[in-house]
Design a protein around this motif. Structure first.
Motif, PDB file in Angstrom:
ATOM      1  N   PHE A 151      -7.670  -3.350  -2.726  1.00  0.00           N
ATOM      2  CA  PHE A 151      -6.279  -4.304  -0.835  1.00  0.00           C
ATOM      3  C   PHE A 151      -6.975  -3.829  -0.040  1.00  0.00           C
ATOM      4  O   PHE A 151      -7.030  -4.784   0.737  1.00  0.00           O
ATOM      5  CB  PHE A 151      -5.542  -3.672  -1.856  1.00  0.00           C
ATOM      6  CG  PHE A 151      -4.403  -4.028  -2.208  1.00  0.00           C
ATOM      7  CD1 PHE A 151      -4.324  -5.531  -2.376  1.00  0.00           C
ATOM      8  CD2 PHE A 151      -3.907  -3.679  -3.364  1.00  0.00           C
ATOM      9  CE1 PHE A 151      -3.400  -6.966  -3.367  1.00  0.00           C
ATOM     10  CE2 PHE A 151      -3.323  -4.422  -4.620  1.00  0.00           C
ATOM     11  CZ  PHE A 151      -2.898  -6.000  -4.635  1.00  0.00           C
ATOM     12  N   GLY A 152      -7.686  -2.529   0.106  1.00  0.00           N
ATOM     13  CA  GLY A 152      -8.124  -2.647   1.679  1.00  0.00           C
ATOM     14  C   GLY A 152      -8.658  -3.268   2.188  1.00  0.00           C
ATOM     15  O   GLY A 152      -9.578  -3.538   3.057  1.00  0.00           O
ATOM     16  N   ARG A 169       0.914  -1.374  -0.046  1.00  0.00           N
ATOM     17  CA  ARG A 169      -0.200  -0.139  -0.046  1.00  0.00           C
ATOM     18  C   ARG A 169       0.571   1.074   0.449  1.00  0.00           C
ATOM     19  O   ARG A 169       0.693   1.906  -0.460  1.00  0.00           O
ATOM     20  CB  ARG A 169      -0.902  -0.001   1.298  1.00  0.00           C
ATOM     21  CG  ARG A 169      -1.925   1.224   1.605  1.00  0.00           C
ATOM     22  CD  ARG A 169      -2.378   1.622   2.961  1.00  0.00           C
ATOM     23  NE  ARG A 169      -2.981  -0.084   3.139  1.00  0.00           N
ATOM     24  CZ  ARG A 169      -3.531  -0.360   4.299  1.00  0.00           C
ATOM     25  NH1 ARG A 169      -3.418   0.888   5.297  1.00  0.00           N
ATOM     26  NH2 ARG A 169      -4.595  -1.089   4.557  1.00  0.00           N
ATOM     27  N   MET A 196      -8.068   4.486   5.802  1.00  0.00           N
ATOM     28  CA  MET A 196      -7.897   3.308   5.596  1.00  0.00           C
ATOM     29  C   MET A 196      -6.722   2.925   6.837  1.00  0.00           C
ATOM     30  O   MET A 196      -6.733   1.941   7.986  1.00  0.00           O
ATOM     31  CB  MET A 196      -7.248   1.960   4.260  1.00  0.00           C
ATOM     32  CG  MET A 196      -8.276   2.609   3.628  1.00  0.00           C
ATOM     33  SD  MET A 196      -8.048   1.969   2.262  1.00  0.00           S
ATOM     34  CE  MET A 196      -7.126   0.737   2.112  1.00  0.00           C
ATOM     35  N   THR A 224     -11.754   7.972  -3.157  1.00  0.00           N
ATOM     36  CA  THR A 224     -11.543   7.109  -4.989  1.00  0.00           C
ATOM     37  C   THR A 224     -11.815   7.801  -5.928  1.00  0.00           C
ATOM     38  O   THR A 224     -11.863   7.326  -6.324  1.00  0.00           O
ATOM     39  CB  THR A 224     -11.956   5.830  -4.275  1.00  0.00           C
ATOM     40  OG1 THR A 224     -10.593   5.200  -3.587  1.00  0.00           O
ATOM     41  CG2 THR A 224     -10.494   4.752  -5.175  1.00  0.00           C
ATOM     42  N   ILE A 257      -3.623  13.428  -6.093  1.00  0.00           N
ATOM     43  CA  ILE A 257      -3.152  13.098  -5.522  1.00  0.00           C
ATOM     44  C   ILE A 257      -3.399  12.668  -3.865  1.00  0.00           C
ATOM     45  O   ILE A 257      -3.345  12.029  -3.433  1.00  0.00           O
ATOM     46  CB  ILE A 257      -1.893  13.099  -5.837  1.00  0.00           C
ATOM     47  CG1 ILE A 257      -0.811  11.740  -5.087  1.00  0.00           C
ATOM     48  CG2 ILE A 257      -1.182  13.902  -5.164  1.00  0.00           C
ATOM     49  CD1 ILE A 257      -1.314  10.420  -5.986  1.00  0.00           C
ATOM     50  N   THR A 273      -6.419   0.224  -6.720  1.00  0.00           N
ATOM     51  CA  THR A 273      -5.871  -0.493  -6.418  1.00  0.00           C
ATOM     52  C   THR A 273      -5.421  -0.752  -4.590  1.00  0.00           C
ATOM     53  O   THR A 273      -5.932  -1.546  -4.080  1.00  0.00           O
ATOM     54  CB  THR A 273      -4.785  -0.368  -6.241  1.00  0.00           C
ATOM     55  OG1 THR A 273      -5.063  -0.405  -7.983  1.00  0.00           O
ATOM     56  CG2 THR A 273      -3.892  -1.937  -6.803  1.00  0.00           C
ATOM     57  N   ILE A 274      -5.425   0.726  -4.009  1.00  0.00           N
ATOM     58  CA  ILE A 274      -5.098   0.947  -2.789  1.00  0.00           C
ATOM     59  C   ILE A 274      -6.518   0.887  -2.115  1.00  0.00           C
ATOM     60  O   ILE A 274      -6.351  -0.616  -0.979  1.00  0.00           O
ATOM     61  CB  ILE A 274      -4.283   2.383  -2.010  1.00  0.00           C
ATOM     62  CG1 ILE A 274      -3.288   2.122  -2.747  1.00  0.00           C
ATOM     63  CG2 ILE A 274      -4.980   1.978  -0.961  1.00  0.00           C
ATOM     64  CD1 ILE A 274      -2.713   4.021  -2.307  1.00  0.00           C
ATOM     65  N   THR A 275      -7.765   1.131  -2.057  1.00  0.00           N
ATOM     66  CA  THR A 275      -9.052   1.123  -1.763  1.00  0.00           C
ATOM     67  C   THR A 275      -9.155  -0.809  -1.701  1.00  0.00           C
ATOM     68  O   THR A 275     -10.038  -0.977  -0.536  1.00  0.00           O
ATOM     69  CB  THR A 275      -9.951   1.468  -2.409  1.00  0.00           C
ATOM     70  OG1 THR A 275      -9.743   3.189  -2.754  1.00  0.00           O
ATOM     71  CG2 THR A 275     -11.636   1.510  -1.502  1.00  0.00           C
ATOM     72  N   GLY A 301      -2.042   7.783 -11.350  1.00  0.00           N
ATOM     73  CA  GLY A 301      -3.079   8.549  -9.830  1.00  0.00           C
ATOM     74  C   GLY A 301      -4.177   7.492  -9.716  1.00  0.00           C
ATOM     75  O   GLY A 301      -4.059   6.778  -8.214  1.00  0.00           O
ATOM     76  N   ALA A 302      -5.088   7.799 -10.669  1.00  0.00           N
ATOM     77  CA  ALA A 302      -6.796   7.199  -9.621  1.00  0.00           C
ATOM     78  C   ALA A 302      -6.676   5.338  -9.851  1.00  0.00           C
ATOM     79  O   ALA A 302      -7.418   4.931  -8.722  1.00  0.00           O
ATOM     80  CB  ALA A 302      -7.334   7.632 -10.719  1.00  0.00           C
ATOM     81  N   ASN A 340      -7.041   8.648   1.602  1.00  0.00           N
ATOM     82  CA  ASN A 340      -7.997   7.439   1.242  1.00  0.00           C
ATOM     83  C   ASN A 340      -6.538   6.487   2.656  1.00  0.00           C
ATOM     84  O   ASN A 340      -7.482   5.933   3.054  1.00  0.00           O
ATOM     85  CB  ASN A 340      -7.850   6.779   0.583  1.00  0.00           C
ATOM     86  CG  ASN A 340      -9.107   5.803   0.416  1.00  0.00           C
ATOM     87  OD1 ASN A 340      -8.944   5.259   1.167  1.00  0.00           O
ATOM     88  ND2 ASN A 340      -8.543   4.822  -1.135  1.00  0.00           N
ATOM     89  N   VAL A 396      -4.124   3.851  -9.140  1.00  0.00           N
ATOM     90  CA  VAL A 396      -3.023   3.798  -7.462  1.00  0.00           C
ATOM     91  C   VAL A 396      -4.736   3.614  -6.515  1.00  0.00           C
ATOM     92  O   VAL A 396      -4.263   3.023  -5.887  1.00  0.00           O
ATOM     93  CB  VAL A 396      -2.317   4.740  -7.795  1.00  0.00           C
ATOM     94  CG1 VAL A 396      -2.276   4.518  -5.740  1.00  0.00           C
ATOM     95  CG2 VAL A 396      -0.226   4.356  -8.272  1.00  0.00           C
ATOM     96  N   GLY A 397      -5.186   4.327  -6.890  1.00  0.00           N
ATOM     97  CA  GLY A 397      -5.729   4.964  -5.595  1.00  0.00           C
ATOM     98  C   GLY A 397      -7.178   3.751  -5.079  1.00  0.00           C
ATOM     99  O   GLY A 397      -7.123   2.970  -4.264  1.00  0.00           O
ATOM    100  N   THR A 454     -13.664   5.994   2.543  1.00  0.00           N
ATOM    101  CA  THR A 454     -12.540   5.514   1.268  1.00  0.00           C
ATOM    102  C   THR A 454     -13.513   5.769  -0.155  1.00  0.00           C
ATOM    103  O   THR A 454     -13.165   6.291  -1.183  1.00  0.00           O
ATOM    104  CB  THR A 454     -12.277   4.444   1.773  1.00  0.00           C
ATOM    105  OG1 THR A 454     -11.575   4.322   3.126  1.00  0.00           O
ATOM    106  CG2 THR A 454     -11.344   3.853   0.692  1.00  0.00           C
ATOM    107  N   VAL A 468      -5.834  10.185  -3.058  1.00  0.00           N
ATOM    108  CA  VAL A 468      -5.516   9.095  -3.241  1.00  0.00           C
ATOM    109  C   VAL A 468      -4.984   8.946  -1.313  1.00  0.00           C
ATOM    110  O   VAL A 468      -4.731   7.635  -0.959  1.00  0.00           O
ATOM    111  CB  VAL A 468      -4.760   8.681  -3.804  1.00  0.00           C
ATOM    112  CG1 VAL A 468      -3.786   7.274  -3.530  1.00  0.00           C
ATOM    113  CG2 VAL A 468      -4.750   8.378  -4.838  1.00  0.00           C
TER     114      VAL A 468
END
Lengths: 384, 389
Positions: B279-280, A17, A279, B23, A269, B275-277, B269-270, A275, B272-273, B19, A272
């Motif tokens: 994965f969470g 992450r 989390m 996102t 960004i 993906t992070i979300t 960038g979006a 976020n 990546v956002g 979240t 992001v």
């Protein structure tokens, strides 16, 4: 030191992450820097201008020519040291995509007005002697692989037909802000051809007026324009900088859009990153409750969150900053002569880091506020 | 048991509201930029395409490319008028307009910064050749008078262009006697005056272009050949529609390339956002995944559920982005067209194709961002999941 180690451990607990967030930051920060550099490049012409030069053009617009006879009257204006002139040639080299600026000038009077164009004495003489000769900037010569003596054919748009020029000199800029993408040819040659074809000649696009004291630019401009008021071709005289800025303002809508977009990417960004932090905080609810139960105050939890957020954002920001330099170099190569001067400025770099910092702070703000207020009992119960 | 119900997917997004919103907001911004760039390109194209008429032909000097570079002498213009294949009016005159074009530097309203406005000399024939131009206020300029009429966008965008006001250029004062609406075409960004007066004021012996109406639009090639082969002329002819479409190319391409490059960078960038979300989302529901698998849902169902969640997330972002872009239609933009060196006003223009492309772009981001986490969720072993929970 203890706090810092805790921060490092925390930040890389979710390695994937954190890495993804940093990738996002790198992309955003380098894109932000690149966009700002593009905007800067637009203003490069104005930055490189000299305060001892005025540009006199037709009051109607740049495309309306002025009679050459004005040169004598300009020279007589008090405070004027030198007068030269140039015409926009607007030729096409092979295809439209190879665009670069070409000016037909009077070499004998033009070069002394532009001391920042460094040309060897031998090449200058060779150019002055050859009426079909041209000189070009070093970057332009490099781009097309031109060598002295090469024949350069240009297809005229304003002056029709195909023109064959011979390369007689390659100038270098006195410093990095000088446009090395120009081509200069003999005004006399163009003028003669026009006269032979249409019987009308002796017109110039703009006069370049050298003045002795930059502080008198305003007064001299007014004097010049007063000379020609109510004549057939009224003039508008401004400093070279104002003249260049006039071009910039023509594309203002695009510039404003680029600037807006460069801030949008920072906001993206930020979302992001915020976020990620939200989390992180949610997952560590129980941990923070434990810390509080052990006697650490809310300020400690706040520091932990801000520290972690800033650590990630600054590492990402720094990497993005470093990536901007090769990116800008690659972009300058692709864009070619579209942007004569393309440099990442120090203020851009500072702004990039500032943006990364702001992203880090904003992202941690909400989770930090929330975590500092958690109820210990509720937080501990969350484990179950 | 094949698939998990959509309501299960949607509820997951609702549970993690902050979240989800963050996102989706990131994606919405990317989609917004992507859509506005396409809308701008389309707006420029539509404006300039509307400028040309299908049965008009424009004649310029060979190689000129734009009207301001071109020059056609009176004798040459007279030859063109007599060529066969040109339509005539009721009085038997050829429907041809010989037009000098000059750029005039005027200050913009608001910023006061000067920009070039196209100043076109024309006459009754010029008006007849362009049915989209309608006088909405005031009257037409009188032949022989120092008068101009102004396009809608010029009157709105430039200082001092008001009905009854005077403009100074070419050593004279010109009165603005009328305002015209050119149906959102390029002419809205022009000033028109009497051709003869304009040539006299600027001491010009040559016009910039000759526009003629074809008697038969299909016979364009014949006439073009005749003009381009005539050694006395050295001119080239184009369909007016194509001529104006070409003028839009440089600016539209520039904006499209720059804008698309930006949108692609932003989309990283979006993604990546997302993906992070995702994965969470996977990490916090490991136990749930194990339970679902134990109940008999297949790996594919789990994959589809998480991928569906990511796609739904991007759909939210896409809808928000396109909606925001729709609002841009109310904005008028005006910038210098590189091809003509003159100001051109246009609107952002949304088309169904742009809306679809933007939504597809959003879904693509959701798919790319969600695939790896969803794949990982599907690969988890039931035992590990249940033990973790």
């Amino acid at each position: 030191m203890f706090l810092f180690r805790l921060l490092l451990k925390n930040a890389f607990r979710h390695r994937l992450r954190t890495l993804l967030t940093m990738v996002g930051l790198v992309v955003a920060v380098s894109a932000y820097g690149l966009l700002r550099t593009i905007v800067d490049a637009w203003y490069a012409g104005a930055e490189a201008s000299s305060s001892t030069r005025l540009i006199t053009r037709s009051a109607t617009s740049l495309t309306v020519p002025l009679p050459l006879a004005y040169a004598e009257r300009l020279r007589a204006v008090d405070g004027v040291s030198r007068v030269s002139w140039s015409n926009w040639f607007g030729g096409i080299y092979i295809t439209e995509r190879n665009f670069f600026p070409q000016f037909a000038v009077d070499p004998a009077t033009y070069l002394p007005l532009y001391p920042e164009f460094r040309l060897s004495e031998a090449e200058r003489v060779a150019w002055q002697r050859d009426r079909k000769g041209v000189i070009v900037g070093a970057r332009l010569a490099q781009k097309f692989g031109w060598k002295l003596g090469d024949n350069i054919p240009l297809r005229g748009t304003i002056y029709s037909g195909t023109w064959n020029f011979t390369l007689r000199g390659i100038y270098e800029g006195a410093d990095a802000s000088v446009d090395e993408n120009q081509m200069l040819m003999h005004w006399g040659l163009i003028n003669e051809t026009v006269r032979a074809r249409s019987g009308r000649g002796d017109y110039v696009g703009v006069f370049v007026v050298g003045i002795r004291d930059p502080n008198n630019a305003g007064v001299i401009s007014e004097r010049i324009d007063a000379q020609f008021r109510n004549s057939l071709a009224e003039t508008l005289t401004e400093t070279e900088k104002a003249f260049q800025l006039g071009f910039v303002s023509m594309s203002e809508a695009i510039l404003v859009a680029l600037q807006a977009v460069s801030y949008i990417i920072v906001i993206i960004i930020m979302a992001v990153m915020a976020n990620t932090m939200a989390m992180t905080a949610r997952e560590r609810l129980a941990e923070y409750a434990t810390l509080k139960a052990l006697g650490f105050g809310p300020a400690f939890v706040v520091r932990l969150l801000f520290g972690e957020s800033l650590l990630i954002s600054l590492i990402g920001g720094l990497a993005g900053l470093l990536l901007t330099l090769p990116l800008a170099a690659a972009f300058a190569n692709t864009a070619g002569s579209l942007f004569p001067v393309f440099r990442v400025s120090a203020s851009t770099m500072a702004l990039q880091l500032a943006a990364a910092f702001v992203v880090g702070v904003v992202a941690a703000a909400w989770p930090a506020w929330k975590m500092s207020r958690i109820d210990i009992v509720a937080g501990l119960r969350h484990v179950a | 048991m094949n698939a998990l119900p959509l309501s299960y997917i949607a509820r997951n997004l609702r549970v993690r509201r902050v979240t989800t919103v963050l996102t989706a907001a990131g994606m919405a911004l990317v989609v917004y930029v992507f859509a506005t760039v396409l809308m701008m390109t389309e707006g420029i194209r539509a404006t300039l395409v509307a400028t040309g008429q299908p049965d008009n032909m424009i004649v310029l000097r060979k190689g000129a490319g734009a009207e301001i570079n071109s020059g056609i002498s009176r004798q040459q213009a007279a030859i063109i008028e007599t060529l066969p294949g040109i339509a005539h009016d009721a009085g038997g005159r050829a429907l041809a307009s010989k037009e000098p074009v000059v750029l005039n530097n005027l200050p913009k309203r608001g910023s006061g910064k000067p920009s070039n406005v196209t100043l076109r000399g024309t006459g009754a024939a010029g008006l007849a050749l362009r049915p989209q131009v309608q006088l909405v206020q005031g009257r037409m300029f009188r032949p022989g008078g120092s008068e101009v009429i102004a396009g809608r966008a010029v009157a709105a965008g430039f200082q001092g262009v008001d009905l009854g006001a005077t403009l100074r250029f070419g050593g004279r004062d010109w009165v603005v006697v009328g305002l015209f609406d050119a149906g959102r075409s390029g002419f809205d960004s022009e000033l028109w005056a009497d051709a003869e007066q304009l040539m006299a004021a600027f001491r010009r012996q040559a016009v910039s272009s000759v526009i003629v109406k074809l008697a038969d639009a299909d016979r364009f090639e014949d006439l073009r050949q005749r003009i381009e082969d005539d050694p006395r002329l050295g001119l080239e002819a184009k369909r007016e529609e194509r001529f104006y479409a070409e003028q839009s190319e440089a600016l539209a391409n520039f904006i499209r390339i720059l804008g698309t490059a930006l949108a692609v960078i932003f989309s990283i960038g979006a993604v990546v956002g997302a993906t992070i979300t995702m994965f969470g989302a996977v990490a916090s529901r490991v136990g749930e995944i194990g339970t679902l698998r134990a109940l008999g849902f297949r790996r594919s169902a789990v994959l589809a559920a998480f991928l569906g969640e990511s796609l739904l997330l991007s759909l939210l972002g896409g809808v928000a982005g396109v909606t925001a872009a729709l609002a841009m239609q109310a904005v008028d933009v005006s910038t210098t067209n590189f091809a003509t060196f003159a100001e051109l006003a246009f609107q952002f223009r949304m088309t169904p194709a742009i809306a679809v492309q933007s939504m597809l772009f959003a879904l693509l981001m959701g798919f790319v961002g969600g695939f790896v986490p969803a794949w990982r969720a599907a690969r988890l072993k039931i035992v590990d999941c249940l033990r973790a929970a």
